[in-house]
Design a protein around this motif. Structure first.
Motif, PDB file in Angstrom:
ATOM      1  N   TRP A 190      -5.964 -10.479   4.019  1.00  0.00           N
ATOM      2  CA  TRP A 190      -4.871  -9.686   3.452  1.00  0.00           C
ATOM      3  C   TRP A 190      -3.528 -10.358   3.712  1.00  0.00           C
ATOM      4  O   TRP A 190      -2.711 -10.499   2.802  1.00  0.00           O
ATOM      5  N   LEU A 191      -3.315 -10.736   4.953  1.00  0.00           N
ATOM      6  CA  LEU A 191      -2.041 -11.365   5.319  1.00  0.00           C
ATOM      7  C   LEU A 191      -1.848 -12.678   4.577  1.00  0.00           C
ATOM      8  O   LEU A 191      -0.748 -12.983   4.097  1.00  0.00           O
ATOM      9  N   ALA A 192      -2.919 -13.451   4.463  1.00  0.00           N
ATOM     10  CA  ALA A 192      -2.834 -14.750   3.787  1.00  0.00           C
ATOM     11  C   ALA A 192      -2.529 -14.578   2.302  1.00  0.00           C
ATOM     12  O   ALA A 192      -1.864 -15.424   1.695  1.00  0.00           O
ATOM     13  N   CYS A 193      -3.003 -13.486   1.713  1.00  0.00           N
ATOM     14  CA  CYS A 193      -2.792 -13.245   0.279  1.00  0.00           C
ATOM     15  C   CYS A 193      -1.417 -12.660  -0.019  1.00  0.00           C
ATOM     16  O   CYS A 193      -1.071 -12.465  -1.192  1.00  0.00           O
ATOM     17  N   GLY A 194      -0.646 -12.351   1.016  1.00  0.00           N
ATOM     18  CA  GLY A 194       0.725 -11.889   0.786  1.00  0.00           C
ATOM     19  C   GLY A 194       1.021 -10.464   1.191  1.00  0.00           C
ATOM     20  O   GLY A 194       2.123  -9.962   0.950  1.00  0.00           O
ATOM     21  N   ILE A 195       0.054  -9.767   1.818  1.00  0.00           N
ATOM     22  CA  ILE A 195       0.364  -8.439   2.355  1.00  0.00           C
ATOM     23  C   ILE A 195       1.325  -8.623   3.519  1.00  0.00           C
ATOM     24  O   ILE A 195       1.039  -9.367   4.457  1.00  0.00           O
ATOM     25  N   ASN A 196       2.468  -7.956   3.451  1.00  0.00           N
ATOM     26  CA  ASN A 196       3.565  -8.182   4.390  1.00  0.00           C
ATOM     27  C   ASN A 196       3.697  -6.990   5.349  1.00  0.00           C
ATOM     28  O   ASN A 196       4.083  -5.895   4.922  1.00  0.00           O
ATOM     29  N   PRO A 197       3.378  -7.178   6.625  1.00  0.00           N
ATOM     30  CA  PRO A 197       3.467  -6.058   7.574  1.00  0.00           C
ATOM     31  C   PRO A 197       4.885  -5.542   7.765  1.00  0.00           C
ATOM     32  O   PRO A 197       5.084  -4.463   8.323  1.00  0.00           O
ATOM     33  N   GLY A 198       5.874  -6.288   7.286  1.00  0.00           N
ATOM     34  CA  GLY A 198       7.243  -5.792   7.331  1.00  0.00           C
ATOM     35  C   GLY A 198       7.533  -4.813   6.208  1.00  0.00           C
ATOM     36  O   GLY A 198       8.519  -4.081   6.246  1.00  0.00           O
ATOM     37  N   SER A 199       6.654  -4.778   5.206  1.00  0.00           N
ATOM     38  CA  SER A 199       6.858  -3.903   4.055  1.00  0.00           C
ATOM     39  C   SER A 199       5.814  -2.801   3.951  1.00  0.00           C
ATOM     40  O   SER A 199       5.909  -1.942   3.075  1.00  0.00           O
ATOM     41  N   CYS A 200       4.785  -2.841   4.789  1.00  0.00           N
ATOM     42  CA  CYS A 200       3.732  -1.826   4.746  1.00  0.00           C
ATOM     43  C   CYS A 200       3.101  -1.722   6.131  1.00  0.00           C
ATOM     44  O   CYS A 200       3.425  -2.500   7.025  1.00  0.00           O
ATOM     45  N   LYS A 201       2.201  -0.776   6.276  1.00  0.00           N
ATOM     46  CA  LYS A 201       1.496  -0.596   7.547  1.00  0.00           C
ATOM     47  C   LYS A 201       0.021  -0.935   7.361  1.00  0.00           C
ATOM     48  O   LYS A 201      -0.605  -0.490   6.404  1.00  0.00           O
ATOM     49  N   LEU A 202      -0.522  -1.744   8.288  1.00  0.00           N
ATOM     50  CA  LEU A 202      -1.936  -2.103   8.274  1.00  0.00           C
ATOM     51  C   LEU A 202      -2.597  -1.458   9.486  1.00  0.00           C
ATOM     52  O   LEU A 202      -2.103  -1.578  10.604  1.00  0.00           O
ATOM     53  N   PHE A 203      -3.730  -0.786   9.256  1.00  0.00           N
ATOM     54  CA  PHE A 203      -4.382  -0.129  10.394  1.00  0.00           C
ATOM     55  C   PHE A 203      -5.883  -0.035  10.181  1.00  0.00           C
ATOM     56  O   PHE A 203      -6.406  -0.328   9.092  1.00  0.00           O
ATOM     57  N   ILE A 204      -6.580   0.361  11.253  1.00  0.00           N
ATOM     58  CA  ILE A 204      -8.030   0.524  11.218  1.00  0.00           C
ATOM     59  C   ILE A 204      -8.344   2.013  11.196  1.00  0.00           C
ATOM     60  O   ILE A 204      -7.855   2.777  12.028  1.00  0.00           O
ATOM     61  N   GLN A 205      -9.179   2.414  10.271  1.00  0.00           N
ATOM     62  CA  GLN A 205      -9.515   3.830  10.088  1.00  0.00           C
ATOM     63  C   GLN A 205      -9.972   4.489  11.392  1.00  0.00           C
ATOM     64  O   GLN A 205      -9.485   5.562  11.760  1.00  0.00           O
ATOM     65  N   SER A 206     -10.887   3.851  12.122  1.00  0.00           N
ATOM     66  CA  SER A 206     -11.448   4.476  13.320  1.00  0.00           C
ATOM     67  C   SER A 206     -10.462   4.539  14.478  1.00  0.00           C
ATOM     68  O   SER A 206     -10.716   5.234  15.469  1.00  0.00           O
ATOM     69  N   ARG A 207      -9.324   3.838  14.364  1.00  0.00           N
ATOM     70  CA  ARG A 207      -8.300   3.920  15.407  1.00  0.00           C
ATOM     71  C   ARG A 207      -7.371   5.110  15.195  1.00  0.00           C
ATOM     72  O   ARG A 207      -6.452   5.334  15.976  1.00  0.00           O
ATOM     73  N   VAL A 208      -7.579   5.834  14.096  1.00  0.00           N
ATOM     74  CA  VAL A 208      -6.772   7.019  13.812  1.00  0.00           C
ATOM     75  C   VAL A 208      -7.736   8.206  13.723  1.00  0.00           C
ATOM     76  O   VAL A 208      -8.212   8.576  12.650  1.00  0.00           O
ATOM     77  N   PRO A 209      -8.076   8.807  14.861  1.00  0.00           N
ATOM     78  CA  PRO A 209      -9.093   9.863  14.882  1.00  0.00           C
ATOM     79  C   PRO A 209      -8.732  11.090  14.057  1.00  0.00           C
ATOM     80  O   PRO A 209      -9.609  11.903  13.759  1.00  0.00           O
ATOM     81  N   GLU A 210      -7.473  11.207  13.675  1.00  0.00           N
ATOM     82  CA  GLU A 210      -7.074  12.332  12.822  1.00  0.00           C
ATOM     83  C   GLU A 210      -7.834  12.320  11.485  1.00  0.00           C
ATOM     84  O   GLU A 210      -8.041  13.377  10.882  1.00  0.00           O
ATOM     85  N   HIS A 211      -8.256  11.135  11.032  1.00  0.00           N
ATOM     86  CA  HIS A 211      -9.069  11.080   9.805  1.00  0.00           C
ATOM     87  C   HIS A 211     -10.341  11.889  10.003  1.00  0.00           C
ATOM     88  O   HIS A 211     -10.749  12.658   9.128  1.00  0.00           O
ATOM     89  N   ALA A 212     -10.998  11.677  11.152  1.00  0.00           N
ATOM     90  CA  ALA A 212     -12.266  12.356  11.426  1.00  0.00           C
ATOM     91  C   ALA A 212     -12.053  13.858  11.600  1.00  0.00           C
ATOM     92  O   ALA A 212     -12.854  14.672  11.126  1.00  0.00           O
TER      93      ALA A 212
END
Length: 409
Positions: free
Chosen positions: A75-97
């Motif tokens: 993602w990062l190599a293709c141009g996704i910019n963490p300064g312009s968006c948020k990248l996260f892992i689903q299981s690290r946000v237990p509120e989803h569950a």
């Protein structure tokens, strides 16, 4: 139900991808190029859907963690910019569950069983045992992924609109059962006080002019005033919009589809590029491997000999040219193929060179990120924390609406 003013104002976009293997050109053209564009137009959150990977790969989960990190590198190599968006892992946000669990209490079973892809996927993946609750319930987990952030928009292809409609139905049912926010008026008045004396006075005047006299210009002026306040929480913004409009604060706004316009990425056999068909070119695939894969692609069966004319529309290689080649090269291919002026190997070499050239800078960046695992993990850790902050605010409202006790995080 129309998009609420606050959803339109924030224009939050949420989207995820399952980490089930290395990414290929289908992911790049079908998803990532669109994400790169969206990150500069909306407030975007992009996540690795590792729980979703378990819905079909629960028997063999050992590669999921490695795939998660390799995917972020792509993602990062293709141009996704963490300064312009948020990248996260689903299981690290237990509120989803938690939201998934709470929504499951009020979602009719028949709604899940009628999702079009449920039986289709079971048919396509016969070699896997998908008679599990996780597989049946994955559209509801997808719904929780989106509603946890009150996303205004979700980028989808035409074939995925039904999944988003399911999410909209669930949000609609939740709001019908649990109503609007308890204590809305008191909370809205408290939010007015946060505007400061001068802005609060202007806001209340706009409210009066709109609600008592129907002046649309006062409504627009009030909305502009809210939008200019940088110190308000999302919840307070929504309350102020609803109070101004004379409605209330919808607890779970219905997400709208953001149809992604992109050409279908053809695979090496002319079908849609997919790992299931074993017809892919990887984003980080070596140039010599790309060249070899394209060199052995099937072509128009009418071109048995070099001197036989052919028809590009009957050749899988032409599909790659339509995605990658300029109009001049496409014209050269059409003329040369139909007149037998060029051979199939020349045609293949032209498109493989273009693909290799386009991937080269991406692969260089990927190598840099792969060599700096600490940076990638910091980016994701920051994204997980930001995502949790947003999702927790939503969950507090959901718990309150469903009569659950408040708790400290």
């Amino acid at each position: 139900m129309s998009i609420s003013s606050s959803t339109t104002e924030f224009q939050r976009v949420v989207s995820g991808m399952r980490p089930t293997g290395r990414l290929h050109l289908g992911h790049y053209h079908g998803v990532l190029k669109n994400w790169v564009k969206l990150q500069y137009e909306y407030e975007c959150l992009f996540f690795a859907a590792d729980w979703h990977a378990l819905t079909t790969h629960y028997e063999d989960p050992l590669d999921i963690e490695e795939n998660v990190w390799e995917m972020f590198i792509d993602w990062l190599a293709c141009g996704i910019n963490p300064g312009s968006c948020k990248l996260f892992i689903q299981s690290r946000v237990p509120e989803h569950a938690e939201l998934h669990l709470l929504l499951s209490m009020m979602t009719p079973l028949g709604w899940l069983e009628r999702v079009p892809t449920y039986k289709d996927q079971q048919e396509k993946l016969r070699e896997r045992d998908l008679a599990t609750y996780g597989f049946l319930g994955y559209p509801l987990l997808q719904t929780a992924d989106v509603l946890a952030y009150k996303a205004g928009f979700v980028p989808v292809g035409e074939d995925q609109v039904s999944h988003l409609e399911f999410a909209r139905e669930v949000a609609r049912r939740f709001n019908h059962l649990y109503g609007r926010e308890p204590g809305f008026e008191e909370k809205a008045k408290a939010a007015v006080n946060k505007l400061g004396k001068k802005n609060a006075s202007i806001y209340l005047e706009c409210l009066k002019q709109y609600q008592e006299h129907g002046k649309k210009e006062s409504l627009e002026r009030g909305k502009a005033l809210i939008s200019a306040q940088g110190n308000l929480s999302l919840g307070d913004r929504e309350r102020l919009y609803g109070y101004l409009e004379g409605s209330g604060k919808i607890i779970l706004p219905e997400p709208q589809p953001l149809l992604s316009q992109h050409a279908k990425m053809p695979g090496l056999d002319g079908q849609k590029m997919s790992k299931s068909y074993n017809n892919t070119i990887g984003i980080r695939e070596a140039p010599e491997s790309i060249e070899l894969k394209i060199r052995v692609m099937p072509t128009d069966p009418a071109r048995v000999r070099r001197s036989d004319p052919g028809d590009p529309e009957k050749c899988p290689v032409w599909g790659l040219h339509k995605v990658y080649s300029t109009s001049d090269i496409q014209e050269w291919v059409i003329k040369g193929c139909k007149s037998a002026g060029i051979g199939c190997l020349e045609c293949k070499k032209a498109v493989s060179d273009i693909i290799i050239d386009e991937l080269r800078p991406i692969q260089v960046r990927a190598q840099e990120y792969a060599g700096n695992a600490r940076l990638v993990k910091e980016i994701v850790r920051d994204g997980c924390e930001a995502a949790r902050d947003i999702a927790e605010e939503t969950l507090e409202e959901v718990r309150e609406a469903m009569g659950l006790p408040h708790r400290d995080r």
